[in-house]
Design an enzyme around this catalytic site. Structure first.
Site, PDB file in Angstrom:
ATOM      1  N   ARG A  31       0.937  -1.286   0.023  1.00  0.00           N
ATOM      2  CA  ARG A  31       0.115   0.077   0.018  1.00  0.00           C
ATOM      3  C   ARG A  31       0.876   1.139  -0.177  1.00  0.00           C
ATOM      4  O   ARG A  31       2.043   1.380   0.444  1.00  0.00           O
ATOM      5  CB  ARG A  31      -0.881  -0.025   1.060  1.00  0.00           C
ATOM      6  CG  ARG A  31      -1.928  -1.183   1.074  1.00  0.00           C
ATOM      7  CD  ARG A  31      -2.894  -1.065   2.252  1.00  0.00           C
ATOM      8  NE  ARG A  31      -3.843  -2.248   2.091  1.00  0.00           N
ATOM      9  CZ  ARG A  31      -4.657  -2.573   1.091  1.00  0.00           C
ATOM     10  NH1 ARG A  31      -5.068  -1.616   0.181  1.00  0.00           N
ATOM     11  NH2 ARG A  31      -5.321  -3.737   0.868  1.00  0.00           N
ATOM     12  N   ASP A  32       0.369   2.169  -0.837  1.00  0.00           N
ATOM     13  CA  ASP A  32       1.107   3.476  -0.769  1.00  0.00           C
ATOM     14  C   ASP A  32       0.938   3.960   0.544  1.00  0.00           C
ATOM     15  O   ASP A  32      -0.020   4.184   1.235  1.00  0.00           O
ATOM     16  CB  ASP A  32       0.607   4.424  -2.119  1.00  0.00           C
ATOM     17  CG  ASP A  32       1.552   5.815  -2.366  1.00  0.00           C
ATOM     18  OD1 ASP A  32       2.029   5.612  -3.520  1.00  0.00           O
ATOM     19  OD2 ASP A  32       1.731   6.516  -1.480  1.00  0.00           O
ATOM     20  N   ILE A  33       2.152   4.739   0.923  1.00  0.00           N
ATOM     21  CA  ILE A  33       2.117   5.393   2.369  1.00  0.00           C
ATOM     22  C   ILE A  33       1.452   6.683   2.331  1.00  0.00           C
ATOM     23  O   ILE A  33       0.984   7.165   3.427  1.00  0.00           O
ATOM     24  CB  ILE A  33       3.768   5.735   2.760  1.00  0.00           C
ATOM     25  CG1 ILE A  33       3.745   5.978   4.095  1.00  0.00           C
ATOM     26  CG2 ILE A  33       4.195   6.869   1.834  1.00  0.00           C
ATOM     27  CD1 ILE A  33       5.344   5.741   4.532  1.00  0.00           C
ATOM     28  N   ASN A  89       4.663   6.433 -14.014  1.00  0.00           N
ATOM     29  CA  ASN A  89       5.188   7.583 -14.324  1.00  0.00           C
ATOM     30  C   ASN A  89       6.646   7.472 -14.353  1.00  0.00           C
ATOM     31  O   ASN A  89       7.429   6.472 -13.880  1.00  0.00           O
ATOM     32  CB  ASN A  89       5.426   8.533 -12.745  1.00  0.00           C
ATOM     33  CG  ASN A  89       3.869   8.812 -12.610  1.00  0.00           C
ATOM     34  OD1 ASN A  89       3.047   9.088 -13.432  1.00  0.00           O
ATOM     35  ND2 ASN A  89       3.720   8.940 -11.208  1.00  0.00           N
ATOM     36  N   VAL A  98      10.382   7.982  -6.916  1.00  0.00           N
ATOM     37  CA  VAL A  98      11.155   6.794  -6.511  1.00  0.00           C
ATOM     38  C   VAL A  98      11.319   5.901  -7.895  1.00  0.00           C
ATOM     39  O   VAL A  98      10.819   5.641  -8.754  1.00  0.00           O
ATOM     40  CB  VAL A  98      10.427   5.865  -5.523  1.00  0.00           C
ATOM     41  CG1 VAL A  98      11.189   4.703  -5.224  1.00  0.00           C
ATOM     42  CG2 VAL A  98      10.060   6.504  -4.532  1.00  0.00           C
ATOM     43  N   HIS A 102       7.303   1.414 -10.851  1.00  0.00           N
ATOM     44  CA  HIS A 102       6.151   0.767  -9.832  1.00  0.00           C
ATOM     45  C   HIS A 102       4.981   1.224 -10.830  1.00  0.00           C
ATOM     46  O   HIS A 102       4.685   2.447 -11.158  1.00  0.00           O
ATOM     47  CB  HIS A 102       6.292   1.351  -8.570  1.00  0.00           C
ATOM     48  CG  HIS A 102       6.443   2.833  -8.588  1.00  0.00           C
ATOM     49  ND1 HIS A 102       7.839   3.422  -8.471  1.00  0.00           N
ATOM     50  CD2 HIS A 102       5.822   3.894  -8.211  1.00  0.00           C
ATOM     51  CE1 HIS A 102       7.887   4.535  -8.301  1.00  0.00           C
ATOM     52  NE2 HIS A 102       6.676   5.155  -8.453  1.00  0.00           N
ATOM     53  N   HIS A 104       1.138   2.201 -10.131  1.00  0.00           N
ATOM     54  CA  HIS A 104       0.273   2.626  -9.226  1.00  0.00           C
ATOM     55  C   HIS A 104      -0.997   2.325  -9.552  1.00  0.00           C
ATOM     56  O   HIS A 104      -1.618   2.341 -10.662  1.00  0.00           O
ATOM     57  CB  HIS A 104       0.031   4.277  -9.327  1.00  0.00           C
ATOM     58  CG  HIS A 104       1.223   4.959  -8.849  1.00  0.00           C
ATOM     59  ND1 HIS A 104       1.068   5.701  -7.679  1.00  0.00           N
ATOM     60  CD2 HIS A 104       2.618   5.228  -9.622  1.00  0.00           C
ATOM     61  CE1 HIS A 104       2.604   6.378  -7.680  1.00  0.00           C
ATOM     62  NE2 HIS A 104       3.031   6.127  -8.626  1.00  0.00           N
TER      63      HIS A 104
END
Ligand code: AMP
Length: 116
Positions: A31-33, A89, A98, A102, A104
């Site tokens: 899970r994204d922070i 991205n 980052v 990844h 999203h």
């Protein structure tokens, strides 16, 4: 394969905690922070690849596995039918912060298009 200075490699190595929701031989998701939607999961390859521009021909199966993970996560999260976005991205101009690729996976609310 792992990069000492990479935040997501540290998550893969267990040095930094994360809320893991999916694991396969080639991909991990957590899970994204700082979630931007009710479901906001990041799917990453176990292999350190900095940006889309660094993907090599041999990585095609790995990249495919990220989408298989996204499909599975969307199903588990109950957002598959309503709809979700799986977006990556590339470089600062597109918002990448980052440098370990990844996907999203965002859903659980209406998503407008185009993104900002
Ligand atoms: P991007 O800006 O496309 O590179 O996305 C990076 C994402 O990583 C952002 O949505 C951040 O909120 C997320 N993020 C940064 N650090 C962490 C962390 N330690 N655990 C989970 N997600 C993180």
């Amino acid at each position: 394969m792992s990069n000492d200075n990479c935040l997501f490699c540290k998550i893969l190595d267990g040095e930094i905690p994360a809320d893991l929701v999916y694991e396969s031989d080639t991909a991990v998701a957590f899970r994204d922070i700082n979630p931007q939607a009710p479901t906001h999961v990041l799917v990453i390859p176990r292999k350190h690849i900095a940006t889309i521009n660094d993907i090599e021909a041999d990585d095609e199966a790995i990249i495919g596995s990220l989408y298989s993970a996204a499909r599975e996560i969307a199903s588990r999260e109950g957002i598959a039918k309503a709809g979700y976005r799986a977006v990556m991205n590339c470089n600062e101009g597109a918002g990448q912060s980052v440098f370990h690729i990844h996907l999203h996976v965002l859903g659980g609310r209406p998503l407008s298009w185009p993104p900002g």
